[in-house]
Design a protein around this motif. Structure first.
Motif, PDB file in Angstrom:
ATOM      1  N   ALA A 155      40.645  41.577  42.128  1.00 25.75           N
ATOM      2  CA  ALA A 155      41.650  41.643  41.241  1.00 25.75           C
ATOM      3  C   ALA A 155      42.281  42.973  41.124  1.00 25.75           C
ATOM      4  O   ALA A 155      43.528  43.228  40.491  1.00 25.75           O
ATOM      5  CB  ALA A 155      40.945  41.479  39.803  1.00 25.75           C
ATOM      6  N   LEU A 201      39.078  37.799  33.447  1.00 22.59           N
ATOM      7  CA  LEU A 201      40.145  37.916  35.011  1.00 22.59           C
ATOM      8  C   LEU A 201      40.638  36.663  35.027  1.00 22.59           C
ATOM      9  O   LEU A 201      41.951  36.664  35.040  1.00 22.59           O
ATOM     10  CB  LEU A 201      39.246  38.092  35.984  1.00 22.59           C
ATOM     11  CG  LEU A 201      38.556  39.385  36.272  1.00 22.59           C
ATOM     12  CD1 LEU A 201      37.583  39.708  37.505  1.00 22.59           C
ATOM     13  CD2 LEU A 201      39.835  40.636  36.538  1.00 22.59           C
ATOM     14  N   ALA A 202      40.237  35.627  34.527  1.00 25.05           N
ATOM     15  CA  ALA A 202      41.029  34.369  34.564  1.00 25.05           C
ATOM     16  C   ALA A 202      41.907  34.313  33.405  1.00 25.05           C
ATOM     17  O   ALA A 202      43.188  33.900  33.599  1.00 25.05           O
ATOM     18  CB  ALA A 202      40.069  33.130  34.370  1.00 25.05           C
ATOM     19  N   ASP A 203      41.716  35.013  32.289  1.00 26.10           N
ATOM     20  CA  ASP A 203      42.655  35.023  31.147  1.00 26.10           C
ATOM     21  C   ASP A 203      43.806  36.074  31.568  1.00 26.10           C
ATOM     22  O   ASP A 203      44.844  35.880  31.443  1.00 26.10           O
ATOM     23  CB  ASP A 203      41.787  35.704  29.908  1.00 26.10           C
ATOM     24  CG  ASP A 203      42.615  35.492  28.614  1.00 26.10           C
ATOM     25  OD1 ASP A 203      43.453  34.734  28.510  1.00 26.10           O
ATOM     26  OD2 ASP A 203      42.295  36.508  28.010  1.00 26.10           O
ATOM     27  N   GLY A 217      44.966  36.896  34.554  1.00 23.12           N
ATOM     28  CA  GLY A 217      45.653  36.561  35.896  1.00 23.12           C
ATOM     29  C   GLY A 217      46.105  37.647  36.328  1.00 23.12           C
ATOM     30  O   GLY A 217      45.459  38.822  36.571  1.00 23.12           O
ATOM     31  N   LYS A 218      47.560  37.759  36.946  1.00 26.40           N
ATOM     32  CA  LYS A 218      47.957  38.694  37.839  1.00 26.40           C
ATOM     33  C   LYS A 218      47.961  40.238  37.114  1.00 26.40           C
ATOM     34  O   LYS A 218      48.131  41.380  37.636  1.00 26.40           O
ATOM     35  CB  LYS A 218      49.420  38.550  38.232  1.00 26.40           C
ATOM     36  CG  LYS A 218      49.277  37.396  39.436  1.00 26.40           C
ATOM     37  CD  LYS A 218      50.399  37.248  39.849  1.00 26.40           C
ATOM     38  CE  LYS A 218      50.741  35.813  40.821  1.00 26.40           C
ATOM     39  NZ  LYS A 218      51.813  35.423  41.222  1.00 26.40           N
ATOM     40  N   ARG A 235      45.845  43.271  37.852  1.00 29.47           N
ATOM     41  CA  ARG A 235      46.135  44.542  38.920  1.00 29.47           C
ATOM     42  C   ARG A 235      46.686  45.780  38.207  1.00 29.47           C
ATOM     43  O   ARG A 235      47.355  45.667  37.290  1.00 29.47           O
ATOM     44  CB  ARG A 235      47.250  43.749  39.687  1.00 29.47           C
ATOM     45  CG  ARG A 235      47.389  44.772  40.970  1.00 29.47           C
ATOM     46  CD  ARG A 235      48.050  43.937  41.870  1.00 29.47           C
ATOM     47  NE  ARG A 235      48.291  44.737  43.103  1.00 29.47           N
ATOM     48  CZ  ARG A 235      48.965  44.362  44.097  1.00 29.47           C
ATOM     49  NH1 ARG A 235      49.075  42.900  44.476  1.00 29.47           N
ATOM     50  NH2 ARG A 235      49.276  45.228  45.356  1.00 29.47           N
ATOM     51  N   GLY A 278      43.233  40.697  28.826  1.00 27.87           N
ATOM     52  CA  GLY A 278      42.367  39.505  29.049  1.00 27.87           C
ATOM     53  C   GLY A 278      41.400  39.638  28.267  1.00 27.87           C
ATOM     54  O   GLY A 278      40.679  40.771  28.025  1.00 27.87           O
TER      55      GLY A 278
END
Lengths: 325, 325
Positions: free
Chosen positions: B96, B60-62, B64-65, B68, B43
């Protein structure tokens, strides 16, 4: 068999030695010479104060019998014209019976040019010409400038603020640059035959113009003033930049300002090298380093200067520019 | 386990990204962020035009999961104060569930300072602070200058000859520097929120002050004039340097002269960075780049500027100085 990289390395050593004579060889070139045998430097020499003995004579005397069968690296073609002051270098070299003579650049003195290398070739010695020619030319630029233009090589030295001032508006100029830069400037003095300031600088600053470096005090150049100021004892006075052609025993001239003097040498197209010591300070509205020298347009200002080197000197920066070809 | 060399490398990437927002984030810091998982950058983000979304939200949007369990590198402590414009970054980061958050420098906004890292720590996330702190500070200097001094960060840009002139005596200034340097100067414009010239420069040169680089035309900063000249449409006018504090949405200000304007900013001690484009030309007796700014002695001129970078731009040389600490 030596590689050309080896040749270049030994020639670089000869060029470095040539600088030892710089500013003390009168109108003679400051030549350097190393003699190499089986990978060992067996002789080193450079043109002595006053111009004699020549570099080759010094190196051959240093090498003695080891010169036989050796390689001689010399920054300029050995002289081949008779002089009352000693035998020609071409004769000395031939008598030493080296295997090869490697030369950076030909002489431009018509009494020697090509005669030196022809004489060596006739004696059966292998001769190479042109290794590090440009570097050698720069190292002996005083001689070449005199031969080509009939005047010394001129370096214009200025200590400047970021905004191009050499002093505050009230004339205060101590100090723009720091101790390291000032010592470097003294080293540059030691490498010149003569040093010049204008009448205004002489009257305002009464500069000593001597070399204030331990062990180099005797390398102080001949002081010269341009203009009408009453010269101190032992100074030379000239009225126009063109009169530098008549300075005795001067291949290398350092011009230290001020602004009008810098401009008069630029106007006469007599500046070969700029030595700019740039301090990280802003003066603002101070005295500019270079006065009007008759530039006709911005376009015509371009293309005259090529940066040759920059380096840090303490907090300051040295920028060296040379006349673009 | 990552080495600190890896940490520094990823943080350098985050700092590089931070520059993409520079000059467009209003009074928000231009932050950069990368998210790394198992050696892969999953990201990337930087503060968006106008100041939102923040860099962390973008990264964080870039990711995604993939965020984590990952490592989040961010050039400044995540914000921790509520805003009408979106959730706090500390909350977004906690949601996140990364393994670590690596931060170059703490915020200086009292609403967030230390609260952001405390909040992360309380949530059980490992937090490191201080990696490439100085570099990050420089990359977001506009924000920090505003927080510390209540005004934008000021870069003074000058295109100078070797002798410190910005024009011939008749005002001609096209061109001192070459095409490469001029393009670089336009890139610097694109990295600023506002650009300022004095009344004299406005009246004499009628400069566009826009960014004339293909694809960056929409990055032209807000033009500002200092002084009494009639401002063109859409320009902002101020009467004193101190009024830059009131410029809207301005963290980064570029001052482009002339000599009086440069002096007025220096007199107000409001110049943080010097951007000197130095052309290899001598003008001689031209217009000096910086007018009298009230320097009291040469001694007091020293110690204010530290060279941060120099580079070649075509035939010209760029010298960047920053305010010494």
């Amino acid at each position: 068999m030596l590689s050309s990289a080896d040749d270049a390395r030994y020639m670089a050593a000869a060029i470095a030695l040539s600088q030892r004579g710089r500013g003390r060889t009168g109108t003679n070139p400051n030549v350097g010479c190393v003699i190499v045998k089986k990978g060992v430097i067996v002789g080193r020499g450079w043109t002595q104060p006053g111009g004699r003995p020549h570099a080759e004579a010094m190196a051959l005397a240093d090498a003695g019998k080891a010169a036989r069968g050796a390689d001689i690296y010399v920054t300029m073609e050995p002289c081949d014209h008779d002089s009352e002051r000693g035998p020609t270098c071409s004769r000395l070299v031939i008598e030493a019976r080296p295997a090869r003579v490697i030369i950076a650049t030909l002489d431009v003195d018509s009494r020697t040019r090509r005669h030196g290398i022809d004489r060596l070739g006739e004696a059966g010695i292998s001769v190479s010409v042109g290794i590090l020619e440009q570097e050698a030319h720069r190292a002996m630029a005083g001689f070449f400038t005199r031969m080509e233009h009939g005047r010394p090589h001129v370096t214009l030295k200025l200590a400047l603020s970021l905004d191009g001032c050499i002093a505050r508006a009230d004339g205060t100029s101590k100090w723009i640059t720091g101790a390291v830069a000032r010592r470097h400037a003294h080293l540059e003095r030691a490498r010149c035959d003569a040093i010049l300031v204008g009448s205004g600088t002489l009257e305002q600053d009464q500069p000593g113009l001597d070399v204030r470096l331990p062990g180099l005090e005797n390398r102080s150049p001949q002081p010269v003033v341009l203009g009408e100021a009453e010269p101190p004892e032992n100074w030379v006075q000239i009225s126009f930049p063109e009169e530098i052609s008549g300075l005795a025993d001067t291949n290398w001239l350092l011009v230290e300002g001020g602004a009008q003097t810098a401009a008069s040498f630029l106007r006469a197209d007599m500046v070969d090298r700029l030595l700019l010591y740039r301090a990280p300070i802003i003066i603002g509205g101070g005295l500019p380093g270079i006065a009007d020298y008759g530039l006709e347009s911005l376009d015509s200002a371009h293309g005259h200067w090529r940066r040759e080197d920059t380096r840090d000197l303490g907090e300051d920066r040295l920028e060296i520019y040379e006349r673009a070809a």
